[in-house]
Design a protein around this motif. Structure first.
Motif, mmCIF file in Angstrom:
data_model
loop_
_atom_site.group_PDB
_atom_site.id
_atom_site.type_symbol
_atom_site.label_atom_id
_atom_site.label_comp_id
_atom_site.label_asym_id
_atom_site.label_seq_id
_atom_site.Cartn_x
_atom_site.Cartn_y
_atom_site.Cartn_z
ATOM 1 N N UNK A 252 0.868 -1.166 0.000
ATOM 2 C CA UNK A 252 0.000 0.000 0.000
ATOM 3 C C UNK A 252 0.908 1.221 0.000
ATOM 4 N N UNK A 253 1.161 1.757 -1.196
ATOM 5 C CA UNK A 253 2.146 2.828 -1.325
ATOM 6 C C UNK A 253 1.717 4.103 -0.608
ATOM 7 N N UNK A 254 0.404 4.321 -0.499
ATOM 8 C CA UNK A 254 -0.074 5.501 0.220
ATOM 9 C C UNK A 254 0.319 5.421 1.691
ATOM 10 N N UNK A 255 0.094 4.253 2.295
ATOM 11 C CA UNK A 255 0.433 4.079 3.711
ATOM 12 C C UNK A 255 1.945 4.080 3.916
ATOM 13 N N UNK A 256 2.698 3.516 2.969
ATOM 14 C CA UNK A 256 4.156 3.586 3.046
ATOM 15 C C UNK A 256 4.594 5.052 3.035
ATOM 16 N N UNK A 257 3.938 5.843 2.193
ATOM 17 C CA UNK A 257 4.240 7.275 2.117
ATOM 18 C C UNK A 257 4.002 7.967 3.452
ATOM 19 N N UNK A 258 2.915 7.599 4.127
ATOM 20 C CA UNK A 258 2.629 8.170 5.447
ATOM 21 C C UNK A 258 3.732 7.826 6.444
ATOM 22 N N UNK A 259 4.215 6.579 6.384
ATOM 23 C CA UNK A 259 5.292 6.155 7.284
ATOM 24 C C UNK A 259 6.550 6.976 7.027
ATOM 25 N N UNK A 260 6.904 7.160 5.757
ATOM 26 C CA UNK A 260 8.119 7.892 5.409
ATOM 27 C C UNK A 260 8.004 9.374 5.788
ATOM 28 N N UNK A 261 6.843 9.964 5.542
ATOM 29 C CA UNK A 261 6.627 11.372 5.931
ATOM 30 C C UNK A 261 6.694 11.516 7.449
ATOM 31 N N UNK A 262 6.140 10.535 8.159
ATOM 32 C CA UNK A 262 6.182 10.562 9.626
ATOM 33 C C UNK A 262 7.618 10.524 10.127
ATOM 34 N N UNK A 263 8.476 9.739 9.461
ATOM 35 C CA UNK A 263 9.886 9.673 9.868
ATOM 36 C C UNK A 263 10.561 11.035 9.716
ATOM 37 N N UNK A 264 10.263 11.727 8.611
ATOM 38 C CA UNK A 264 10.839 13.057 8.386
ATOM 39 C C UNK A 264 10.382 14.023 9.476
ATOM 40 N N UNK A 265 9.076 14.020 9.756
ATOM 41 C CA UNK A 265 8.522 14.925 10.773
ATOM 42 C C UNK A 265 9.100 14.616 12.150
ATOM 43 N N UNK A 266 9.139 13.328 12.511
ATOM 44 C CA UNK A 266 9.661 12.928 13.825
ATOM 45 C C UNK A 266 11.143 13.280 13.940
#
Length: 292
Positions: A252-266
């Motif tokens: 699920x590339x959308x959810x993978x994208x959320x994980x990656x964006x979350x890593x940047x924010x965190x």
């Protein structure tokens, strides 16, 4: 001599910055892997639930046009993901394949009835919703029987809920550990700059003026660390898909994208806020306390 000291200090600072970036990247990598596990766990849960079959046995006297019309009606139901019509001939073929011999030749006739396999959406794959749907389906005159494994569905939902709670608890613990590790790493990096911070304060620089460059550098380090962690995660995902082709059903590339964006924010947020607290600490200290 002075140039040598400046060069040595510069090298030490760069070494501290590099080690800080990679330390943050490793912590973010752990968080990212856990995030991907959570994403996969959710998708795997949905995959299991959506493969639970509700088997509708059709009355022998039903015409095929009636069965197809009923199948169309089922497909329009909000709880139904998809259906599959299995006529007597296809049912015979499937059973013969499973048994390894043609049972029709032995019996002299085909005792199997036509059926419709119903696959539900994940949100409706529980006994309460299935019982409601079963009662609704049973009202149709062409339906002889509705069969499903209620004990299996209960077990699946119970196990999924238990695993979800365990993973979420582990995620919370790991997040706290990650914040603590990144905070300690930043504090060690700022420790090497404590005399510079105090010197700037002694010549009249305001606290916000002193904090700003440190926070911006920390945010940049958090961003770089996040990208390093993301690149490693992408490499691990590519390798996993190559070795285990079955996990493609969980993509699920959308959810993978959320994980990656979350890593940047965190990464940016924790690095910046930890730096703010670390610099503030040394701004409050007296000169003689810097040597302790």
């Amino acid at each position: 001599m002075e140039e040598f000291e400046v060069s040595t200090a510069s090298k030490k600072t760069k070494t501290v910055y590099v080690s800080t970036i990679f330390s943050i990247a490793l912590v973010l990598l752990m968080l990212g892997m856990l995030g991907l596990i959570l994403v996969h766990a959710k998708n795997l849960s949905n995959y299991v639930k959506e493969n639970i079959v509700l088997n509708i046995i059709v009355d022998e006297g039903a015409k095929e046009t009636e069965i197809l019309a009923f199948q169309k009606e089922l497909n329009n139901n909000a709880a139904v993901k998809q259906t599959q019509y299995i006529n007597k001939e296809l049912a015979q073929h499937n059973l013969t394949k499973d048994l390894g011999e043609d049972f029709v030749n032995f019996l002299g006739y085909n005792p199997l009835l036509s059926s419709i396999d119903v696959y539900l959406k994940a949100d409706y794959a529980n006994n309460t919703n299935i019982e409601t749907l079963k009662k609704e389906i049973s009202k149709n005159p062409i339906v002889k029987e509705v069969v499903y494994q209620s004990s299996l569905i209960d077990m699946v939902n119970k196990n999924i809920n238990t695993i979800t709670l365990i993973v979420l608890g582990f995620a919370l613990i790991l997040l706290v550990i990650a914040i603590a590790l990144i905070n300690n790493t930043i504090r060690l990096a700022i420790f090497s700059q404590r005399f510079l911070i105090k010197s700037m304060q002694l010549v009249g620089a305001t606290k916000n003026f002193i904090r700003k460059p440190f926070i911006l550098v920390a945010a940049l380090h958090g961003l770089i660390a996040a990208f390093i962690a993301i690149l490693i995660l992408l490499g691990l995902l590519t390798y996993a898909q190559k070795e285990l082709g079955e996990i493609k059903i969980l993509e699920n590339y959308t959810e993978f994208g959320y994980v990656f964006i979350s890593l940047v924010v965190v990464g940016i947020f924790i690095a910046a806020i930890s730096t703010w607290f670390a610099v503030s600490k040394y701004l409050r200290l007296k000169i003689y306390d810097l040597y302790r």
